[in-house]
Write a protein that holds these residues in place. Structure first.
Motif, PDB file in Angstrom:
ATOM      1  N   THR A   1      46.695  40.763  43.108  1.00 12.69           N
ATOM      2  CA  THR A   1      46.034  41.146  41.767  1.00 12.69           C
ATOM      3  C   THR A   1      47.418  41.359  40.700  1.00 12.69           C
ATOM      4  OG1 THR A   1      46.270  43.340  42.523  1.00 12.69           O
ATOM      5  CG2 THR A   1      44.273  42.189  42.736  1.00 12.69           C
ATOM      6  N   GLU A   2      48.511  41.623  41.235  1.00 17.67           N
ATOM      7  CA  GLU A   2      49.704  41.982  40.179  1.00 17.67           C
ATOM      8  C   GLU A   2      50.253  40.460  39.909  1.00 17.67           C
ATOM      9  OE1 GLU A   2      49.878  44.922  38.812  1.00 17.67           O
ATOM     10  OE2 GLU A   2      48.075  45.262  40.041  1.00 17.67           O
ATOM     11  N   TYR A   3      49.857  39.334  40.108  1.00 24.01           N
ATOM     12  CA  TYR A   3      50.360  38.148  39.904  1.00 24.01           C
ATOM     13  C   TYR A   3      49.633  37.367  38.881  1.00 24.01           C
ATOM     14  CZ  TYR A   3      53.037  38.350  44.366  1.00 24.01           C
ATOM     15  OH  TYR A   3      53.779  38.761  45.157  1.00 24.01           O
ATOM     16  N   HIS A   4      50.391  36.514  37.981  1.00 24.69           N
ATOM     17  CA  HIS A   4      49.793  35.796  37.091  1.00 24.69           C
ATOM     18  C   HIS A   4      49.465  34.155  37.713  1.00 24.69           C
ATOM     19  CE1 HIS A   4      48.865  33.502  33.554  1.00 24.69           C
ATOM     20  NE2 HIS A   4      49.949  32.532  33.715  1.00 24.69           N
ATOM     21  N   PRO A   5      48.256  34.008  38.074  1.00 19.48           N
ATOM     22  CA  PRO A   5      47.917  32.647  38.868  1.00 19.48           C
ATOM     23  C   PRO A   5      48.032  31.460  37.780  1.00 19.48           C
ATOM     24  CG  PRO A   5      46.004  34.189  38.775  1.00 19.48           C
ATOM     25  CD  PRO A   5      46.929  34.718  37.844  1.00 19.48           C
TER      26      PRO A   5
ATOM     27  N   LYS B   1      40.098  19.855  47.496  1.00 18.21           N
ATOM     28  CA  LYS B   1      40.415  21.407  47.286  1.00 18.21           C
ATOM     29  C   LYS B   1      39.900  21.900  46.101  1.00 18.21           C
ATOM     30  CE  LYS B   1      43.078  21.222  50.981  1.00 18.21           C
ATOM     31  NZ  LYS B   1      42.777  21.633  52.110  1.00 18.21           N
ATOM     32  N   GLY B   2      38.856  20.882  45.215  1.00 17.35           N
ATOM     33  CA  GLY B   2      38.248  21.791  44.263  1.00 17.35           C
ATOM     34  C   GLY B   2      37.268  22.766  44.704  1.00 17.35           C
ATOM     35  N   ALA B   3      36.705  22.488  45.751  1.00 14.54           N
ATOM     36  CA  ALA B   3      35.850  23.770  46.052  1.00 14.54           C
ATOM     37  C   ALA B   3      36.789  25.271  46.228  1.00 14.54           C
ATOM     38  CB  ALA B   3      34.997  23.427  47.713  1.00 14.54           C
ATOM     39  N   PHE B   4      37.917  25.091  46.520  1.00 10.99           N
ATOM     40  CA  PHE B   4      38.568  26.263  46.719  1.00 10.99           C
ATOM     41  C   PHE B   4      39.303  26.600  45.287  1.00 10.99           C
ATOM     42  CE2 PHE B   4      43.092  27.985  46.835  1.00 10.99           C
ATOM     43  CZ  PHE B   4      42.807  29.169  47.533  1.00 10.99           C
ATOM     44  N   THR B   5      39.740  25.819  44.498  1.00 12.81           N
ATOM     45  CA  THR B   5      40.125  26.237  43.313  1.00 12.81           C
ATOM     46  C   THR B   5      39.137  26.753  42.164  1.00 12.81           C
ATOM     47  OG1 THR B   5      40.246  23.738  42.555  1.00 12.81           O
ATOM     48  CG2 THR B   5      42.200  24.813  43.441  1.00 12.81           C
ATOM     49  N   PHE B   6      38.036  25.768  42.097  1.00  6.70           N
ATOM     50  CA  PHE B   6      37.043  26.260  41.378  1.00  6.70           C
ATOM     51  C   PHE B   6      36.324  27.648  41.625  1.00  6.70           C
ATOM     52  CE2 PHE B   6      36.124  21.604  40.570  1.00  6.70           C
ATOM     53  CZ  PHE B   6      37.180  21.383  39.475  1.00  6.70           C
ATOM     54  N   ALA B   7      36.324  27.875  43.055  1.00  8.72           N
ATOM     55  CA  ALA B   7      35.631  29.158  43.438  1.00  8.72           C
ATOM     56  C   ALA B   7      36.516  30.212  43.239  1.00  8.72           C
ATOM     57  CB  ALA B   7      35.297  29.148  45.013  1.00  8.72           C
ATOM     58  N   LEU B   8      38.017  30.028  43.442  1.00  9.33           N
ATOM     59  CA  LEU B   8      39.100  31.272  43.099  1.00  9.33           C
ATOM     60  C   LEU B   8      38.906  31.306  41.683  1.00  9.33           C
ATOM     61  CD1 LEU B   8      41.000  33.101  43.772  1.00  9.33           C
ATOM     62  CD2 LEU B   8      42.773  30.937  43.871  1.00  9.33           C
ATOM     63  N   ARG B   9      39.030  30.289  40.787  1.00 11.77           N
ATOM     64  CA  ARG B   9      39.018  30.351  39.436  1.00 11.77           C
ATOM     65  C   ARG B   9      37.634  31.340  38.917  1.00 11.77           C
ATOM     66  NH1 ARG B   9      39.616  24.741  37.003  1.00 11.77           N
ATOM     67  NH2 ARG B   9      38.683  25.786  35.287  1.00 11.77           N
ATOM     68  N   ARG B  10      36.511  31.322  39.432  1.00  6.59           N
ATOM     69  CA  ARG B  10      35.375  32.248  39.124  1.00  6.59           C
ATOM     70  C   ARG B  10      35.558  33.479  39.523  1.00  6.59           C
ATOM     71  NH1 ARG B  10      32.455  27.574  40.931  1.00  6.59           N
ATOM     72  NH2 ARG B  10      32.027  28.386  43.100  1.00  6.59           N
ATOM     73  N   ILE B  11      36.028  33.776  40.673  1.00  5.86           N
ATOM     74  CA  ILE B  11      36.293  35.145  40.913  1.00  5.86           C
ATOM     75  C   ILE B  11      37.293  35.694  39.891  1.00  5.86           C
ATOM     76  CG2 ILE B  11      37.321  36.620  43.082  1.00  5.86           C
ATOM     77  CD1 ILE B  11      34.684  35.453  43.753  1.00  5.86           C
TER      78      ILE B  11
ATOM     79  N   GLY C   1      38.132  39.623  35.697  1.00  9.48           N
ATOM     80  CA  GLY C   1      38.840  39.707  34.245  1.00  9.48           C
ATOM     81  C   GLY C   1      40.530  39.363  34.308  1.00  9.48           C
ATOM     82  N   ILE C   2      40.804  38.398  35.413  1.00  7.61           N
ATOM     83  CA  ILE C   2      42.270  38.215  35.551  1.00  7.61           C
ATOM     84  C   ILE C   2      42.550  36.820  34.951  1.00  7.61           C
ATOM     85  CG2 ILE C   2      43.915  37.519  37.434  1.00  7.61           C
ATOM     86  CD1 ILE C   2      42.887  39.347  39.155  1.00  7.61           C
ATOM     87  N   ALA C   3      43.468  36.973  33.969  1.00  8.43           N
ATOM     88  CA  ALA C   3      43.692  35.434  33.067  1.00  8.43           C
ATOM     89  C   ALA C   3      44.640  34.827  33.986  1.00  8.43           C
ATOM     90  CB  ALA C   3      44.506  35.902  31.755  1.00  8.43           C
TER      91      ALA C   3
ATOM     92  N   ASN D   1      46.037  21.786  43.294  1.00  5.83           N
ATOM     93  CA  ASN D   1      44.555  21.209  43.674  1.00  5.83           C
ATOM     94  C   ASN D   1      44.703  20.127  44.923  1.00  5.83           C
ATOM     95  OD1 ASN D   1      45.461  19.319  42.024  1.00  5.83           O
ATOM     96  ND2 ASN D   1      43.726  19.244  40.666  1.00  5.83           N
ATOM     97  N   THR D   2      45.636  20.115  45.684  1.00  6.72           N
ATOM     98  CA  THR D   2      45.520  19.092  46.795  1.00  6.72           C
ATOM     99  C   THR D   2      46.449  19.754  47.630  1.00  6.72           C
ATOM    100  OG1 THR D   2      46.296  16.693  47.119  1.00  6.72           O
ATOM    101  CG2 THR D   2      47.766  18.132  45.495  1.00  6.72           C
TER     102      THR D   2
END
Length: 357
Positions: free
Chosen positions: A154-158, A170-180, A185-187, A215-216
């Motif tokens: 939580t203290e990191y900048h993704p 890997k889109g299923a992972f990256t898209f779901a993570l971005r939604r979370i 409210g994490i930029a 994403n791969t």
């Protein structure tokens, strides 16, 4: 493969390990043959079980093993009628989904624990209290990995890096993570491996550590990303970087270990092959001594997987060499699903640790 040839193979496999007595009766119902890759992998898995039994017998435990060849085109019902099948305390198998229902009903009728060690489809474990399902689907692992990122970084900048891999899943992972992250409210920033270094650098911040997510999971794109990060950090040593990867990265770890450590990489996995472990080295040598050949190269190693499974279900041992097991009961009438999950952490001091969650 004929039943006679399969029986001869199993006899040869067990020849150097004297398995007798009656305290624990074990069944192995898998494709145990040399016809194709499935058979060869399951023979190695079975050999790992034999190594565990040998260890348990030296510790004073009595174990009796019955092993049957159940190929992909075989019917498990005649096997279940074989002498000794209904007296098993535990059966390892099957490998194929189409055999699960018949074998599961049999095990439930006779109070036998049925261990399904590898990939299957279906939900028999939700309704059969005698089933232990070890395999976890990609969707389950994605969910666990996303949970770890959301809770522990939580203290990191993704920073999501598009690697331009049209074959990636890997889109299923990256898209779901971005939604979370958006829900929390994490930029985050998105950049591209083909971007100029100036544009690439703009995705990173100096105010906090950056969590880099590709994403791969492929090796060529990973190498390009590591090269790009080297160029970035060479130009600005103040940029702090941690990487969150994929289980496939473990296959490339020998080539990339130094840079995994440099970038504090975390790799989600349900196994960890530690070649520096004394027990791993002992089992590797023992395998060659007993069976006259090296373990086949695979991640995870099938023989070590069989060893861990046997130590858990036959010996009631909770320590593991490569494959941890932690089971969760499925409802009131279901069986047990493995929920073991860990992050393999390549630390900046050059060491590696496996952290269970």
């Amino acid at each position: 493969m004929s039943i006679k040839k399969a029986s001869t193979l199993l006899l040869l496999l067990a020849m150097s390990l004297t398995l007798s007595a009656q305290s624990v009766n074990v069944g192995v119902m898998l494709p145990l043959h040399d016809v194709d890759g499935d058979g060869r992998r399951m023979v190695e898995y079975y050999r790992g079980i034999l190594l565990a039994v040998d260890r348990l017998k030296r510790d004073g435990m009595d174990v009796n093993i019955h092993a049957w060849n159940v190929p992909i085109d075989g019917d498990p019902r005649p096997t279940l009628l074989q002498q000794g099948a209904k007296n098993c305390n535990v059966i390892f198998g099957p490998l194929y989904t189409k055999h699960v229902k018949v074998m599961g009903d049999f095990c439930k009728s006779y109070g036998i624990n049925m261990v399904i060690p590898f990939s299957i489809s279906g939900n028999d474990v939700d309704h059969n209290s005698n089933i232990y399902q070890i395999y976890q689907s990609p969707d389950e692992l994605n969910t666990r990995a996303i949970q770890q990122v959301a809770e522990h970084f939580t203290e990191y900048h993704p920073v999501f890096v598009d690697c331009n891999d049209s074959t990636s899943k890997k889109g299923a992972f990256t898209f779901a993570l971005r939604r979370i992250l958006e829900q929390k409210g994490i930029a985050y920033n998105i950049t591209n491996l083909n971007s100029s270094m100036e544009m690439f650098a703009k995705a990173f911040t100096l105010g906090k550590p950056n969590l880099v997510i590709l994403n791969t999971g492929r090796s060529p794109e990973l190498t390009r990303a590591l090269n790009k990060l080297d160029e970035l950090t060479d130009a600005n040593s103040s940029v702090q970087i941690t990487m969150f990867g994929y289980t496939e990265w473990l296959m490339y770890a020998k080539l990339n270990r130094d840079r995994f450590c440099k970038y504090n990489a975390f790799v989600p996995s349900t196994f960890y092959y530690n070649e520096t472990s004394l027990l791993t080295q002992e089992l590797t040598a023992s395998y060659k001594t007993h069976f006259g050949k090296e373990m086949m190269y695979a991640l995870p190693h099938f023989a070590l997987t069989g060893y861990d499974h046997a130590m858990y279900f036959i010996g009631n041992r909770r320590e593991w060499v490569q494959t941890p097991l932690i089971f969760l009961k499925q409802g009131t009438s279901g069986g047990y699903r493995n929920k073991a999950f860990m992050l393999i952490h390549y630390k900046t001091n050059g060491s590696i640790e496996s952290v269970m969650y």
